[in-house]
Each structure stands twice: as structure tokens, then as C-alpha cells.
Design a protein around this motif. Structure first.
Motif, PDB file in Angstrom:
ATOM      1  N   ARG A 232       0.830  -1.199   0.000  1.00 16.07           N
ATOM      2  CA  ARG A 232       0.000   0.000   0.000  1.00 16.07           C
ATOM      3  C   ARG A 232       0.868   1.254   0.000  1.00 16.07           C
ATOM      4  NH1 ARG A 232      -3.857  -1.813   4.900  1.00 16.07           N
ATOM      5  NH2 ARG A 232      -1.911  -2.873   5.435  1.00 16.07           N
ATOM      6  N   ARG A 233       0.420   2.249  -0.747  1.00 14.46           N
ATOM      7  CA  ARG A 233       1.153   3.515  -0.851  1.00 14.46           C
ATOM      8  C   ARG A 233       0.870   4.408   0.349  1.00 14.46           C
ATOM      9  NH1 ARG A 233      -0.276   2.602  -6.490  1.00 14.46           N
ATOM     10  NH2 ARG A 233      -2.410   3.112  -5.906  1.00 14.46           N
ATOM     11  N   ILE A 234       1.916   5.066   0.835  1.00 18.61           N
ATOM     12  CA  ILE A 234       1.773   6.065   1.895  1.00 18.61           C
ATOM     13  C   ILE A 234       2.612   7.274   1.507  1.00 18.61           C
ATOM     14  CG2 ILE A 234       1.198   4.565   3.846  1.00 18.61           C
ATOM     15  CD1 ILE A 234       4.171   4.450   4.497  1.00 18.61           C
ATOM     16  N   MET A 235       2.129   8.448   1.849  1.00 18.45           N
ATOM     17  CA  MET A 235       2.863   9.662   1.495  1.00 18.45           C
ATOM     18  C   MET A 235       2.539  10.755   2.498  1.00 18.45           C
ATOM     19  SD  MET A 235       4.965  11.332  -0.384  1.00 18.45           S
ATOM     20  CE  MET A 235       5.211  10.012  -1.586  1.00 18.45           C
ATOM     21  N   ALA A 236       3.554  11.544   2.858  1.00 15.48           N
ATOM     22  CA  ALA A 236       3.361  12.677   3.760  1.00 15.48           C
ATOM     23  C   ALA A 236       4.143  13.863   3.221  1.00 15.48           C
ATOM     24  CB  ALA A 236       3.829  12.325   5.161  1.00 15.48           C
ATOM     25  N   SER A 237       3.670  15.056   3.561  1.00 16.67           N
ATOM     26  CA  SER A 237       4.337  16.253   3.059  1.00 16.67           C
ATOM     27  C   SER A 237       4.232  17.390   4.051  1.00 16.67           C
ATOM     28  CB  SER A 237       3.727  16.672   1.718  1.00 16.67           C
ATOM     29  OG  SER A 237       2.341  16.918   1.851  1.00 16.67           O
ATOM     30  N   VAL A 238       5.123  18.360   3.871  1.00 23.52           N
ATOM     31  CA  VAL A 238       5.113  19.585   4.663  1.00 23.52           C
ATOM     32  C   VAL A 238       5.672  20.693   3.785  1.00 23.52           C
ATOM     33  CG1 VAL A 238       7.417  19.134   5.613  1.00 23.52           C
ATOM     34  CG2 VAL A 238       5.868  20.657   6.826  1.00 23.52           C
TER      35      VAL A 238
ATOM     36  N   HIS B  11      -0.748   2.757 -10.122  1.00 26.02           N
ATOM     37  CA  HIS B  11      -1.651   1.673 -10.532  1.00 26.02           C
ATOM     38  C   HIS B  11      -2.360   1.081  -9.318  1.00 26.02           C
ATOM     39  CE1 HIS B  11      -3.039  -1.826 -12.852  1.00 26.02           C
ATOM     40  NE2 HIS B  11      -2.688  -2.547 -11.807  1.00 26.02           N
ATOM     41  N   GLY B  12      -3.660   0.879  -9.430  1.00 28.55           N
ATOM     42  CA  GLY B  12      -4.411   0.220  -8.354  1.00 28.55           C
ATOM     43  C   GLY B  12      -5.126   1.196  -7.452  1.00 28.55           C
ATOM     44  N   VAL B  13      -5.283   0.773  -6.207  1.00 29.28           N
ATOM     45  CA  VAL B  13      -6.094   1.525  -5.250  1.00 29.28           C
ATOM     46  C   VAL B  13      -5.425   2.824  -4.834  1.00 29.28           C
ATOM     47  CG1 VAL B  13      -7.262  -0.523  -4.376  1.00 29.28           C
ATOM     48  CG2 VAL B  13      -5.110   0.202  -3.339  1.00 29.28           C
ATOM     49  N   SER B  14      -6.115   3.599  -4.012  1.00 29.88           N
ATOM     50  CA  SER B  14      -5.693   4.947  -3.658  1.00 29.88           C
ATOM     51  C   SER B  14      -4.438   4.965  -2.796  1.00 29.88           C
ATOM     52  CB  SER B  14      -6.826   5.665  -2.919  1.00 29.88           C
ATOM     53  OG  SER B  14      -7.113   4.986  -1.710  1.00 29.88           O
ATOM     54  N   ILE B  15      -3.960   6.172  -2.591  1.00 33.56           N
ATOM     55  CA  ILE B  15      -2.792   6.387  -1.749  1.00 33.56           C
ATOM     56  C   ILE B  15      -3.242   7.016  -0.431  1.00 33.56           C
ATOM     57  CG2 ILE B  15      -2.423   8.644  -2.853  1.00 33.56           C
ATOM     58  CD1 ILE B  15       0.570   8.281  -2.337  1.00 33.56           C
ATOM     59  N   TRP B  16      -2.578   6.644   0.655  1.00 37.49           N
ATOM     60  CA  TRP B  16      -2.871   7.229   1.962  1.00 37.49           C
ATOM     61  C   TRP B  16      -1.914   8.388   2.170  1.00 37.49           C
ATOM     62  CZ3 TRP B  16      -6.956   5.626   4.884  1.00 37.49           C
ATOM     63  CH2 TRP B  16      -7.570   4.440   4.467  1.00 37.49           C
ATOM     64  N   LYS B  17      -2.468   9.604   2.210  1.00 38.07           N
ATOM     65  CA  LYS B  17      -1.637  10.803   2.290  1.00 38.07           C
ATOM     66  C   LYS B  17      -2.010  11.653   3.505  1.00 38.07           C
ATOM     67  CE  LYS B  17      -2.592  12.517  -1.788  1.00 38.07           C
ATOM     68  NZ  LYS B  17      -2.514  13.410  -2.972  1.00 38.07           N
ATOM     69  N   SER B  18      -1.024  12.392   3.987  1.00 39.51           N
ATOM     70  CA  SER B  18      -1.261  13.342   5.059  1.00 39.51           C
ATOM     71  C   SER B  18      -0.313  14.528   4.866  1.00 39.51           C
ATOM     72  CB  SER B  18      -1.027  12.700   6.426  1.00 39.51           C
ATOM     73  OG  SER B  18      -1.274  13.626   7.468  1.00 39.51           O
ATOM     74  N   HIS B  19      -0.834  15.738   5.060  1.00 41.71           N
ATOM     75  CA  HIS B  19      -0.015  16.942   4.931  1.00 41.71           C
ATOM     76  C   HIS B  19      -0.032  17.685   6.262  1.00 41.71           C
ATOM     77  CE1 HIS B  19       1.881  20.404   3.017  1.00 41.71           C
ATOM     78  NE2 HIS B  19       1.016  21.169   3.662  1.00 41.71           N
ATOM     79  N   LEU B  20       1.139  18.121   6.703  1.00 45.04           N
ATOM     80  CA  LEU B  20       1.223  18.877   7.951  1.00 45.04           C
ATOM     81  C   LEU B  20       0.760  20.301   7.683  1.00 45.04           C
ATOM     82  CD1 LEU B  20       2.144  18.669  10.927  1.00 45.04           C
ATOM     83  CD2 LEU B  20       4.329  19.634  10.194  1.00 45.04           C
ATOM     84  N   SER B  21      -0.337  20.678   8.311  1.00 42.97           N
ATOM     85  CA  SER B  21      -0.912  22.000   8.073  1.00 42.97           C
ATOM     86  C   SER B  21       0.000  23.100   8.618  1.00 42.97           C
ATOM     87  CB  SER B  21      -2.284  22.119   8.731  1.00 42.97           C
ATOM     88  OG  SER B  21      -2.151  22.131  10.147  1.00 42.97           O
ATOM     89  N   ARG B  22      -0.202  24.284   8.106  1.00 44.18           N
ATOM     90  CA  ARG B  22       0.547  25.446   8.574  1.00 44.18           C
ATOM     91  C   ARG B  22       0.337  25.649  10.069  1.00 44.18           C
ATOM     92  NH1 ARG B  22       2.577  30.539   7.058  1.00 44.18           N
ATOM     93  NH2 ARG B  22       1.991  32.227   8.479  1.00 44.18           N
ATOM     94  N   GLU B  23      -0.896  25.489  10.535  1.00 42.84           N
ATOM     95  CA  GLU B  23      -1.201  25.707  11.945  1.00 42.84           C
ATOM     96  C   GLU B  23      -0.463  24.713  12.829  1.00 42.84           C
ATOM     97  OE1 GLU B  23      -3.395  25.514   9.474  1.00 42.84           O
ATOM     98  OE2 GLU B  23      -3.872  27.654   9.393  1.00 42.84           O
ATOM     99  N   LYS B  24      -0.474  23.436  12.442  1.00 37.50           N
ATOM    100  CA  LYS B  24       0.209  22.423  13.248  1.00 37.50           C
ATOM    101  C   LYS B  24       1.715  22.622  13.230  1.00 37.50           C
ATOM    102  CE  LYS B  24      -3.073  18.569  13.223  1.00 37.50           C
ATOM    103  NZ  LYS B  24      -3.258  17.135  12.841  1.00 37.50           N
ATOM    104  N   ALA B  25       2.235  22.976  12.071  1.00 31.54           N
ATOM    105  CA  ALA B  25       3.678  23.176  11.963  1.00 31.54           C
ATOM    106  C   ALA B  25       4.144  24.309  12.874  1.00 31.54           C
ATOM    107  CB  ALA B  25       4.053  23.471  10.518  1.00 31.54           C
TER     108      ALA B  25
END
Length: 274
Positions: free
Chosen positions: A77-83, A209-223
Motif C-alpha cells: 500500500r502507498r503512503i505519502m506525507a508532506s510539509v 496503478h491500483g487503489v488509492s494512496i494514503w496521504k497526510s499533509h502537515l498544516s501550517r497551523e500544526k507546523a
């Protein structure tokens, strides 16, 4: 136990930084280890390093099309995070927090959120990174903080079952093909964000290819909230700042120990009150 093999993109810039890859169990990773090399049959390449692609030759497009679906077909399964470093850089510029506030380290916060969203509550997991000479120290310090926080939930939430982060480790670049799909995924998402119609974005679509990716982005407020808890020290002259950073990396100074001690005291005090 599940394992996530990860890579990063954008870490050399003061903009959006991504950390991501694939997560799965031992059997799924064994299957990938067997199937991934088959994708190179008929190609002069024997391994995947996206930085080496020129995106000018049809053979490159064909290879990417063959490799892209393999992780999904192996059950990973795909996972991705960003800031976005620009969301908080004004708070840390010129302070020692510039180091531990690097986007590569900060992106680990939403990465754990993304993993916790996809991993069963009674499951444990570990993270595997490729060696990062410049930033690995700060990545590990951030993971120390995250692991501590996860193991010390608020008293009123201690009964809630959560996936357990049990370990993280690094492997040398090129040591294993298991990090190559993560390189492919991070590369695609980075170029898709810049220009979804670019050749680099379009030729790397097969990794989705295939099912969705699980993503999360660190919001400006949380950062920005996060740096209320971190010792910043004063804004320093660049030469003095480098001296501080060297002292931190050598172990002479450990600003994180103060953070952990404060967290420990709050945890104890809150527990006593309840």
C-alpha cells in the motif's frame, strides 16, 4: 509486523518536502523482491534510480510502465506525507531549530499519521530509510520524539488501541531494491505537483496503478504550533549557528533532551491530577 520502505523528495529545497513509499508484511515484501527484478528483463538497467532518467527514450517509458504496477500487484500500500517549509521557516530562520526543523524531519509527523490511518490498530510496524548523511541525524531525533509521544498518550486516551511504531533503520543506497518503488513514487508525486502534464509526471503514472494512496499533509497551523514546544535559542550569526549545529551533532548539546524532560513532567503531572 509491517514494514515501510521509504524515500524523500524536495529535501534540498525550501518548499514542499515529501516522504513516502510502500508498506506491507513480510510475505508481500518477499514477493516484491522476487517480482521487481523481472521488470528489468530486456532492459540494460538492473536497478531503478529516478535521478538517472533523462525522459527522452522510449525504452525508459517502457521500463517505467512495466515496473509501476508491481508494488500494487504484490499487495503493498502507498503512503505519502508532506510539509511546506515556507509555512514555518520565518519562526526558525537563524536559530538552531533550523536543523531539526528541516522539512525532511518535519514530514515524519504527517507520515506517522498516514501510516496510523492504514495500519490495523493491533499491528506493529517499522520504518526503513536509505542512508541520509546530511539529515539522518535529525530524522532520527524526530523519530525519537514521535516514538516517545506515541508511547505516552494522554491518560484519558490510554485505553485506545493504536498501531505501534517499534523500530526504524537505515540501509545503504543501492543495498536493496525494496526502496526503489518509494523513489519512483516520490518522484512521480513531486513532478505531478509541479506540472501534471509534464513528461516526467505522465511517464511515472504507472506507479499509481491500483487503489488509492494514503496521504497526510502537515498544516501550517500544526507546523507553527510544533515550534512552541521546541527550544529555538536566539537568532545567531551564521558562523555561530554553524558552531551550535556542530555541537548538537557531536552530542555536546542536546536540545531534544529538554523537550523530552518537559514532556515527561507534563505526562506525570497530568497523570497525578487524574
Amino acid at each position: 509486523m509491517l514494514t515501510a520502505y521509504l524515500d524523500e523528495s524536495g529535501q534540498e529545497k525550501r518548499g514542499v518536502v515529501r516522504v513516502g513509499g510502500f508498506i506491507g508484511n513480510e510475505d508481500q515484501w518477499k514477493k516484491l523482491a522476487a517480482e521487481w527484478p523481472k521488470g528489468f528483463e530486456g532492459s540494460q538497467r538492473k536497478s531503478l534510480h529516478m535521478a538517472n532518467f533523462k525522459f527522452k527514450h522510449e525504452t525508459e517509458k517502457i521500463l517505467l510502465a512495466k515496473l509501476g504496477p508491481i508494488p500494487y500487484e504484490c499487495g503493498l500500500r502507498r503512503i505519502m506525507a508532506s510539509v511546506d517549509v515556507r509555512d514555518y521557516y520565518d519562526l526558525i530562520e537563524g536559530t538552531t531549530a533550523e536543523a531539526n526543523g528541516h522539512g525532511y524531519a518535519m514530514a515524519l509527523l504527517p507520515l506517522i499519521e498516514a501510516i496510523q490511518a492504514v495500519v490495523p490498530t493491533r499491528e506493529s510496524y517499522k520504518l526503513v530509510f536509505e542512508t541520509q548523511e546530511a539529515l539522518g541525524f535529525y530524522r532520527d531525533k524526530m523519530l525519537d520524539l514521535i516514538a516517545y509521544t506515541l508511547s505516552h498518550p494522554p491518560r484519558d486516551k490510554r485505553h485506545i488501541k493504536r498501531p505501534q511504531l517499534v523500530a526504524w533503520e537505515t540501509i545503504a543506497k543501492g543495498q536493496s531494491c525494496l526502496c526503489e518503488p518509494a523513489d519512483y513514487l516520490c518522484y512521480h508525486l513531486s513532478h505531478k505537483a509541479e506540472d501534471a502534464n509534464s513528461v516526467r509526471a505522465l511517464w511515472t503514472v504507472p506507479i499509481m496503478h491500483g487503489v488509492s494512496i494514503w496521504k497526510s499533509h502537515l498544516s501550517r497551523e500544526k507546523a507553527r504550533w510544533y515550534f512552541q514546544e521546541i527550544p529555538l535559542f536566539d537568532r545567531l550569526h551564521p558562523d555561530d549557528l554553524e558552531i551550535w549545529k556542530k555541537a548538537i551533532r557531536s552530542g555536546q548539546i542536546d536540545p531534544w533532551s529538554k523537550v523530552l524532560k518537559q514532556a515527561e513532567n507534563r505526562y506525570i503531572q497530568k497523570g497525578n491530577r487524574q
